[in-house]
Design a protein around this motif. Sequence first.
Motif, PDB file in Angstrom:
ATOM      1  N   ILE A  66       0.839  -1.200   0.000  1.00  0.00           N
ATOM      2  CA  ILE A  66       0.000   0.000   0.000  1.00  0.00           C
ATOM      3  C   ILE A  66       0.876   1.253   0.000  1.00  0.00           C
ATOM      4  CG2 ILE A  66      -1.569   1.376   1.432  1.00  0.00           C
ATOM      5  CD1 ILE A  66      -2.961  -1.243   2.185  1.00  0.00           C
ATOM      6  N   LEU A  67       1.927   1.248   0.798  1.00  0.00           N
ATOM      7  CA  LEU A  67       2.823   2.411   0.828  1.00  0.00           C
ATOM      8  C   LEU A  67       3.467   2.638  -0.536  1.00  0.00           C
ATOM      9  CD1 LEU A  67       4.569   2.014   4.303  1.00  0.00           C
ATOM     10  CD2 LEU A  67       2.918   3.756   3.622  1.00  0.00           C
ATOM     11  N   THR A  68       3.897   1.562  -1.169  1.00  0.00           N
ATOM     12  CA  THR A  68       4.510   1.684  -2.489  1.00  0.00           C
ATOM     13  C   THR A  68       3.513   2.241  -3.493  1.00  0.00           C
ATOM     14  OG1 THR A  68       5.958  -0.190  -2.032  1.00  0.00           O
ATOM     15  CG2 THR A  68       5.645   0.399  -4.340  1.00  0.00           C
ATOM     16  N   ARG A  69       2.312   1.718  -3.475  1.00  0.00           N
ATOM     17  CA  ARG A  69       1.285   2.188  -4.416  1.00  0.00           C
ATOM     18  C   ARG A  69       0.857   3.617  -4.100  1.00  0.00           C
ATOM     19  NH1 ARG A  69      -1.389  -2.432  -7.233  1.00  0.00           N
ATOM     20  NH2 ARG A  69      -0.133  -4.220  -6.652  1.00  0.00           N
ATOM     21  N   ASP A  70       0.829   3.941  -2.824  1.00  0.00           N
ATOM     22  CA  ASP A  70       0.476   5.304  -2.440  1.00  0.00           C
ATOM     23  C   ASP A  70       1.528   6.289  -2.947  1.00  0.00           C
ATOM     24  OD1 ASP A  70      -1.226   7.179  -1.103  1.00  0.00           O
ATOM     25  OD2 ASP A  70       0.275   7.304   0.502  1.00  0.00           O
ATOM     26  N   GLN A  71       2.800   5.919  -2.835  1.00  0.00           N
ATOM     27  CA  GLN A  71       3.865   6.777  -3.348  1.00  0.00           C
ATOM     28  C   GLN A  71       3.740   6.935  -4.862  1.00  0.00           C
ATOM     29  OE1 GLN A  71       7.372   4.812  -1.950  1.00  0.00           O
ATOM     30  NE2 GLN A  71       7.267   5.733   0.084  1.00  0.00           N
ATOM     31  N   GLU A  72       3.441   5.845  -5.545  1.00  0.00           N
ATOM     32  CA  GLU A  72       3.266   5.914  -7.003  1.00  0.00           C
ATOM     33  C   GLU A  72       2.061   6.793  -7.345  1.00  0.00           C
ATOM     34  OE1 GLU A  72       2.763   2.983 -10.890  1.00  0.00           O
ATOM     35  OE2 GLU A  72       2.900   2.111  -8.888  1.00  0.00           O
ATOM     36  N   PHE A  73       1.001   6.662  -6.577  1.00  0.00           N
ATOM     37  CA  PHE A  73      -0.182   7.489  -6.791  1.00  0.00           C
ATOM     38  C   PHE A  73       0.144   8.970  -6.599  1.00  0.00           C
ATOM     39  CE2 PHE A  73      -3.958   9.545  -4.882  1.00  0.00           C
ATOM     40  CZ  PHE A  73      -4.781   9.515  -5.994  1.00  0.00           C
ATOM     41  N   LYS A  74       0.897   9.298  -5.553  1.00  0.00           N
ATOM     42  CA  LYS A  74       1.278  10.689  -5.309  1.00  0.00           C
ATOM     43  C   LYS A  74       2.153  11.224  -6.441  1.00  0.00           C
ATOM     44  CE  LYS A  74       0.890  10.524  -0.311  1.00  0.00           C
ATOM     45  NZ  LYS A  74       1.601  10.503   0.969  1.00  0.00           N
ATOM     46  N   ARG A  75       3.053  10.386  -6.920  1.00  0.00           N
ATOM     47  CA  ARG A  75       3.912  10.800  -8.022  1.00  0.00           C
ATOM     48  C   ARG A  75       3.077  11.080  -9.270  1.00  0.00           C
ATOM     49  NH1 ARG A  75       5.766   8.418 -12.330  1.00  0.00           N
ATOM     50  NH2 ARG A  75       5.093   6.347 -11.704  1.00  0.00           N
ATOM     51  N   LEU A  76       2.146  10.182  -9.562  1.00  0.00           N
ATOM     52  CA  LEU A  76       1.290  10.377 -10.732  1.00  0.00           C
ATOM     53  C   LEU A  76       0.388  11.604 -10.573  1.00  0.00           C
ATOM     54  CD1 LEU A  76       0.318   6.702 -11.543  1.00  0.00           C
ATOM     55  CD2 LEU A  76       1.812   8.192 -12.879  1.00  0.00           C
ATOM     56  N   ARG A  77      -0.101  11.803  -9.366  1.00  0.00           N
ATOM     57  CA  ARG A  77      -0.936  12.982  -9.122  1.00  0.00           C
ATOM     58  C   ARG A  77      -0.117  14.255  -9.329  1.00  0.00           C
ATOM     59  NH1 ARG A  77      -4.780  13.232  -4.094  1.00  0.00           N
ATOM     60  NH2 ARG A  77      -6.089  12.137  -5.579  1.00  0.00           N
ATOM     61  N   SER A  78       1.128  14.238  -8.849  1.00  0.00           N
ATOM     62  CA  SER A  78       2.008  15.390  -9.030  1.00  0.00           C
ATOM     63  C   SER A  78       2.259  15.647 -10.521  1.00  0.00           C
ATOM     64  CB  SER A  78       3.330  15.155  -8.314  1.00  0.00           C
ATOM     65  OG  SER A  78       4.246  16.177  -8.589  1.00  0.00           O
ATOM     66  N   GLU A  79       2.496  14.583 -11.269  1.00  0.00           N
ATOM     67  CA  GLU A  79       2.681  14.725 -12.712  1.00  0.00           C
ATOM     68  C   GLU A  79       1.426  15.273 -13.369  1.00  0.00           C
ATOM     69  OE1 GLU A  79       3.962  11.062 -14.492  1.00  0.00           O
ATOM     70  OE2 GLU A  79       5.745  10.929 -13.223  1.00  0.00           O
ATOM     71  N   HIS A  80       0.291  14.820 -12.893  1.00  0.00           N
ATOM     72  CA  HIS A  80      -0.977  15.303 -13.441  1.00  0.00           C
ATOM     73  C   HIS A  80      -1.138  16.806 -13.180  1.00  0.00           C
ATOM     74  CE1 HIS A  80      -5.158  15.377 -14.626  1.00  0.00           C
ATOM     75  NE2 HIS A  80      -5.482  15.889 -13.440  1.00  0.00           N
ATOM     76  N   VAL A  81      -0.822  17.221 -11.955  1.00  0.00           N
ATOM     77  CA  VAL A  81      -0.921  18.653 -11.620  1.00  0.00           C
ATOM     78  C   VAL A  81       0.039  19.454 -12.496  1.00  0.00           C
ATOM     79  CG1 VAL A  81      -0.442  20.346  -9.800  1.00  0.00           C
ATOM     80  CG2 VAL A  81      -1.749  18.285  -9.272  1.00  0.00           C
ATOM     81  N   GLN A  82       1.227  18.950 -12.702  1.00  0.00           N
ATOM     82  CA  GLN A  82       2.183  19.642 -13.563  1.00  0.00           C
ATOM     83  C   GLN A  82       1.648  19.756 -14.987  1.00  0.00           C
ATOM     84  OE1 GLN A  82       5.820  17.460 -13.216  1.00  0.00           O
ATOM     85  NE2 GLN A  82       6.377  18.377 -11.239  1.00  0.00           N
ATOM     86  N   LEU A  83       1.004  18.716 -15.449  1.00  0.00           N
ATOM     87  CA  LEU A  83       0.441  18.752 -16.799  1.00  0.00           C
ATOM     88  C   LEU A  83      -0.693  19.771 -16.900  1.00  0.00           C
ATOM     89  CD1 LEU A  83       0.329  14.950 -17.691  1.00  0.00           C
ATOM     90  CD2 LEU A  83       1.841  16.688 -18.658  1.00  0.00           C
ATOM     91  N   VAL A  84      -1.529  19.797 -15.881  1.00  0.00           N
ATOM     92  CA  VAL A  84      -2.650  20.729 -15.887  1.00  0.00           C
ATOM     93  C   VAL A  84      -2.149  22.171 -15.816  1.00  0.00           C
ATOM     94  CG1 VAL A  84      -4.646  21.509 -14.543  1.00  0.00           C
ATOM     95  CG2 VAL A  84      -4.283  19.075 -14.931  1.00  0.00           C
ATOM     96  N   ASN A  85      -1.093  22.401 -15.069  1.00  0.00           N
ATOM     97  CA  ASN A  85      -0.556  23.746 -14.882  1.00  0.00           C
ATOM     98  C   ASN A  85       0.512  24.114 -15.911  1.00  0.00           C
ATOM     99  OD1 ASN A  85      -2.187  24.136 -12.652  1.00  0.00           O
ATOM    100  ND2 ASN A  85      -0.654  23.313 -11.247  1.00  0.00           N
ATOM    101  N   ALA A  86       0.560  23.449 -17.005  1.00  0.00           N
ATOM    102  CA  ALA A  86       1.618  23.663 -17.997  1.00  0.00           C
ATOM    103  C   ALA A  86       1.373  24.916 -18.845  1.00  0.00           C
ATOM    104  CB  ALA A  86       1.769  22.440 -18.883  1.00  0.00           C
ATOM    105  N   ASN A  87       0.585  25.853 -18.356  1.00  0.00           N
ATOM    106  CA  ASN A  87       0.319  27.130 -19.047  1.00  0.00           C
ATOM    107  C   ASN A  87      -0.198  26.933 -20.469  1.00  0.00           C
ATOM    108  OD1 ASN A  87       1.058  28.690 -16.859  1.00  0.00           O
ATOM    109  ND2 ASN A  87       3.213  28.686 -17.443  1.00  0.00           N
TER     110      ASN A  87
END
Length: 115
Positions: A66-87
């Motif tokens: 669960i911890l491993t998957r949670d970290q992967e989820f956070k990483r993907l969420r961060s990438e998603h936020v970066q994509l959304v905020n890519a101006n």
Amino acid sequence: MNHYSTEAQIAMSNEEIPVMEDALKPVWDKIRLAAHLISQLREDKQNLMSRIDDLERQVATLRSEILTRDQEFKRLRSEHVQLVNANGQRSFTEEEKENIRSRIRELISKINSYL
């Protein structure tokens, strides 16, 4: 005289043996039953302790996953936020964005299934 009284006591004791055996038989039966029950309970306890150890190991493994998957989820969420905020820059095609969204949904469902 002492010798004669001892023989008399022995003779009396020999006559009383069947009576004593009959009186003690229920006690011995209960003792045997209790000993068997104690033995069975100890075996059951050992089996349960072994099962507890197995379950604790499984819980530790699942928590780690669960911890491993949670970290992967956070990483993907961060990438998603970066994509959304890519101006407004179109760095990914719509198909790539949909693949990422699909992957995020899959990971969320896997994490939820473990929780």
